[in-house]
Scaffold this motif. Structure first.
Motif, PDB file in Angstrom:
ATOM      1  N   UNK A 283     -45.034   7.362  78.900  1.00 52.49           N
ATOM      2  CA  UNK A 283     -43.755   6.764  78.995  1.00 52.49           C
ATOM      3  C   UNK A 283     -42.949   8.516  78.585  1.00 52.49           C
ATOM      4  N   UNK A 284     -41.682   8.561  78.945  1.00 53.02           N
ATOM      5  CA  UNK A 284     -40.734   9.037  78.859  1.00 53.02           C
ATOM      6  C   UNK A 284     -39.536   8.288  77.676  1.00 53.02           C
ATOM      7  N   UNK A 285     -38.824   8.748  76.780  1.00 51.19           N
ATOM      8  CA  UNK A 285     -38.324   8.298  76.312  1.00 51.19           C
ATOM      9  C   UNK A 285     -36.378   8.301  76.002  1.00 51.19           C
ATOM     10  N   UNK A 286     -35.651   7.406  76.299  1.00 47.69           N
ATOM     11  CA  UNK A 286     -34.337   7.281  76.711  1.00 47.69           C
ATOM     12  C   UNK A 286     -33.294   6.432  76.191  1.00 47.69           C
ATOM     13  N   UNK A 287     -32.060   6.399  76.367  1.00 44.83           N
ATOM     14  CA  UNK A 287     -31.375   5.402  75.801  1.00 44.83           C
ATOM     15  C   UNK A 287     -30.583   5.613  74.440  1.00 44.83           C
ATOM     16  N   UNK A 288     -30.634   6.239  73.739  1.00 43.79           N
ATOM     17  CA  UNK A 288     -30.908   6.452  72.319  1.00 43.79           C
ATOM     18  C   UNK A 288     -29.411   6.164  72.124  1.00 43.79           C
ATOM     19  N   UNK A 289     -29.146   5.096  70.867  1.00 41.13           N
ATOM     20  CA  UNK A 289     -28.074   4.521  70.539  1.00 41.13           C
ATOM     21  C   UNK A 289     -28.276   4.080  69.164  1.00 41.13           C
ATOM     22  N   UNK A 290     -27.352   5.507  68.199  1.00 36.58           N
ATOM     23  CA  UNK A 290     -27.094   5.441  67.099  1.00 36.58           C
ATOM     24  C   UNK A 290     -26.218   4.698  66.942  1.00 36.58           C
TER      25      UNK A 290
END
Length: 847
Positions: free
Chosen positions: A184-191
């Protein structure tokens, strides 16, 4: 104080305004100011697409132009950056000769003394702007910069291997691998807001085989990565992460909040569809939104324990997080339905997210979310109810009436729709959550949340001015997060003020109890942006006969930076004026009258009257002439073509929407005829949506108008009451009993009101030629309303042309259709009010 007047920098011109000149006009956008306020940037956009970005000094007369550039940014107070249409990024020095360019850039991000360049090839380049050093990382698919701009998380893909890496911006050559996968790819990064953690998910669409995704939480302080895993038994069945809003890390970094949507929330239509009169909502609503049991739900994940749970419960699935994320308001979205209002009342419970206990705090609270605001850190809930502002103390459980003993009204006394009156408005909370700022009709009030103090900050009621705080903070509560606006009471506040008729506009500076008037004039002021590190603002000033001017306001000083559309002064232009009139109830009203460009008192002129409730806010609004109009009407086009244009105010009596419109418009037109040389037999009427309904009604009860245009207008109130509003899947009953049509009773209880205010009831008496138009796919107002009116007029042998635009909705979005409608409306009025030749499209078809 500066009594600014946006009068011409140039003399008024003598050229006539023709449609082939319209594309010269542009509109300001992308207005921003540097941190210290010494520079500003703005774009001038044209319908032709020939846009230009500008960089201007606010201190000295210095300006630079960058054609077809966009996404401008200031880097501290030393550099200016932008992208051009060829995907090249450019940096230019504000104080020296620095210059830097790089091609094939997809996006860029400013990070302190660094700039991050993400190329179209996937290469990420980190440039140190102090040393000139560059570091490159290949195959980057997404990037996310921490709020403090010191860290960067990136996802990469190469040879079907997906990775997540963490970079220190000061040491970008040493990325740290956090996660790697071939699935899987990785996405939707939220700090997290303090940059101490971030959350993200994997992408099931890139998986070799379909499966549920995992969430990941990385704590920088712990240097540890947590995951929900793919087989967690607490993961809710048949729910998936919603596309909006984004994930949220709690302030204490212990919890991740997410909105989950049902995987099949849209029900599959049975054969036949089953519409049950006892259902809480109509079948179309369920078809579009799913059943209540499949509504989106707010969930939380505790990374340290692995627990995943619903914020709500089995019945109360709706939830709104309070600031601080220690409590939430939960409710049952299905209760109090069917409702006679757009938003059903809700019983709101406050839930402690640590203990799980909850208590009823606001029974049958009106559904408007703007009436419900949480203090910073979640100590209070402020709410508006029964004409007053209240707070609920979460620690003590007490309800406190903040305004009940004040000698002022906080509910909108001019609101004339059925039901309770809404509040005049809420400005925000003080940074410490001690005070709430609200409005009455004229003034700004600071209310202590504990109810012990209330202070009126302005003197609008004495001066006849409506004061409002201009708030640059984020909007109230986005999605499930009931965040509040913040008012920084330690810094100067900028206030806008104006008279109720919009004739006079002002800008004030409020600081430590002292109010200074900065701008004042018979025009319109709009505050656009402020500097991050200085008391410096950009304000736009405009009048109907003078294009917007960008002003730089620094504390109490003001100077003009640029007058827009200076070619305006080559052309003859009209002026605007308020006209007083009185309706049959003795109520004093006003209308905005716009003069033809060649106005001469001894001549007679045609006039077009545009109607839609109250409209004096148009008085000083500058309008670019244009053929691209979503509803086909543009007042500058008409004044430029020798017409008076009139925007009268309409007020309404209960159970009389059409009758009230007829009464006010008739009085308004007579007042203009008595004062100015308008040809009484050459007056046109135009309206769209509710204004289209009013147009249909007025021409059925009056022969005052020689031509009319109605867009997407209702013709039969009875059939409309019994119809479905397809854009929201609700019956249109709420439009009458609690909204714009202002008939609080049903047709069963007051059939006369529906009949007496329906255009179709009096269609036999129509003598005004009517041009009707609709978007064939309009889901706001059913096109059948216009079609039925057309059929009735056709059967009675009345003059009516109906234009039907395929693949269009309530307004036109296709530029070709906008040009067509704008042109046809002008031709229709020219034909009937100026005796021009009959347009070919008006003539009957031969076959």
């Amino acid at each position: 104080m500066v009594a600014f007047c946006s009068c011409p920098f140039f003399g008024q011109g003598q050229e006539s305004l023709e449609p082939d000149k319209y594309e010269q006009w542009g509109t300001f956008s992308q207005v921003n100011i540097s941190p210290k306020g010494d520079w500003m940037t703005f774009s001038v956009d044209h319908t032709s697409g020939m846009d230009t970005l500008y960089l201007a000094s606010t201190v000295i007369p210095k300006r630079f132009a960058f054609p077809k550039a966009h996404f401008p940014a200031f880097i501290n107070d030393t550099l200016f950056c932008y992208l051009d249409n060829d995907h090249a990024v450019h940096l230019t020095g504000l104080t020296g000769n620095y210059s830097y360019s790089r091609r094939d850039i997809n996006t860029y991000v400013v990070a302190g003394r660094h700039i991050l360049l993400h190329k179209q090839t996937g290469e990420l380049i980190v440039v140190n702007l102090h040393t000139g050093q560059e570091y490159s990382t290949a195959n980057v698919s997404s990037i996310s910069l921490s709020p403090d701009k010191s860290k960067l998380v990136i996802s990469t893909v190469h040879d079907s291997i997906y990775k997540v890496c963490l970079l220190d911006i000061d040491k970008p050559d040493k990325p740290r691998l956090l996660l790697s996968s071939t699935a899987n790819a990785y996405l939707n990064f939220v700090w997290h807001k303090d940059s101490g953690a971030f959350v993200f998910k994997d992408d099931t669409n890139s998986a070799a085989s379909a499966r549920d995704y995992s969430l990941y939480f990385y704590s920088l302080t712990e240097d540890r990565l947590y995951s929900t895993g793919t087989t967690n038994m607490n993961w809710p069945e048949n729910f998936d992460l919603a596309a909006y809003p984004e994930l949220l890390v709690s302030d204490d970094r212990s919890t991740v909040f997410m909105l989950l949507a049902h995987k099949s929330n849209k029900i599959k239509p049975p054969t036949p569809q089953i519409w049950n009169a006892y259902d809480k909502v109509l079948y179309p609503y369920k078809k579009a939104n799913g059943s209540f049991s499949s509504y989106s739900r707010l969930y939380l994940w505790k990374p340290h324990s692995g627990n995943i749970a619903s914020v709500g419960d089995q019945c109360r699935t709706g939830a709104l997080l309070l600031d601080g994320q220690l409590q939430a308001l939960i409710y049952d979205p299905s209760e109090n339905r069917p409702a006679l209002k757009y938003y059903a009342d809700r019983d709101l419970y406050i839930k402690d997210l640590k203990t799980g206990k909850y208590d009823l705090v606001l029974p049958r609270f009106e559904g408007r979310q703007e009436n419900l605001v949480c203090s910073p850190e979640g100590r209070y809930i402020a709410y508006y109810k029964d004409g007053n502002w209240w707070t609920y103390s979460i620690t003590s459980g007490r309800h406190i009436n903040l305004t009940g003993k004040l000698d002022s009204e906080f509910s909108d006394q001019e609101y004339d729709r059925p039901g309770s009156k809404p509040a005049y408005g809420y400005a925000g909370w003080s940074f410490d959550g001690v005070s709430l700022f609200v409005y009455d009709r004229y003034d700004v009030w600071e209310l202590a949340a504990n109810g012990k103090k209330a202070q009126r900050l302005t003197s609008g009621s004495e001066e006849g001015l409506i004061f409002r705080i201009h708030n640059f903070d984020s909007p109230i509560g986005e999605g499930y997060n009931l965040r509040s606006r913040i008012i920084d009471t330690q810094a100067p506040l900028f206030l806008t003020a104006g008279t109720e008729d919009n004739a006079v506009s002002k800008v004030f500076r409020y600081y430590k109890g002292i109010i200074d008037e900065i701008l004042s004039g018979n025009e319109k002021f709009s505050i656009l942006c402020r500097a991050a590190n200085a008391h410096s603002y950009i304000v736009a000033a405009e009048r109907y006969d003078s294009p917007p001017t960008l002003l730089h306001v620094d504390n109490k000083k003001c100077n003009a930076i640029l007058q827009g559309n200076t070619h305006h002064y080559k052309y003859r232009w009209g002026k605007s004026e308020l006209i007083d009139y009185t309706n049959s109830a003795g109520q004093l009203l006003k209308g905005s009258l716009f003069f033809p460009i060649d106005y001469q008192p001894e001549k007679k002129y045609p006039m077009v009257v545009h109607i839609y409730e109250r409209q004096t806010h148009h008085l000083h609004s500058y309008t670019n002439p244009s053929l691209y109009n979503a509803a086909g009407f543009n007042k500058a086009n008409f004044t430029g073509n020798g017409y008076f244009v009139y925007y009268p105010d309409i007020t309404y009596e209960e159970n009389a929407p059409g009758i009230s419109a007829l009464d006010c418009v008739t009085a308004a037109v007579k007042a203009v005829i008595a004062k100015y040389p308008v040809s009484s037999d050459k007056i046109g009427l135009i309206g769209h949506s509710f204004g289209g309904y009013e147009t249909n009604y007025i021409i059925s009860r009056s022969d005052m108008f020689a031509a009319a245009v109605s867009g997407n207008g209702i013709s039969d109130l009875v059939s409309c009451y019994y119809s479905v509003g397809w854009s929201y899947g609700l019956p249109n009953t709420w439009r009458f009993e609690s909204d714009q049509f202002r008939i609080a009773q049903t047709p069963f209880d007051n059939s006369e009101a529906y009949q007496d205010n329906s255009p179709i009831s009096f269609v036999r008496d129509v003598s005004t030629p009517l041009l009707s138009w609709i978007g064939e796919n309009d889901t706001q107002v059913n096109p059948i309303q216009t079609i039925e009116y057309h059929i009735a007029l056709r059967r009675l042998g009345k003059e009516n042309i109906m234009l039907v635009y395929p693949d269009e909705g309530h307004v036109l979005v296709n530029p070709t259709n906008q040009i067509d409608l704008t042109s046809k409306i002008m031709q229709w009025f020219d034909y009937l009010l100026k005796s021009d030749s009959k347009p070919c499209w008006v003539k009957p078809a031969e076959d």
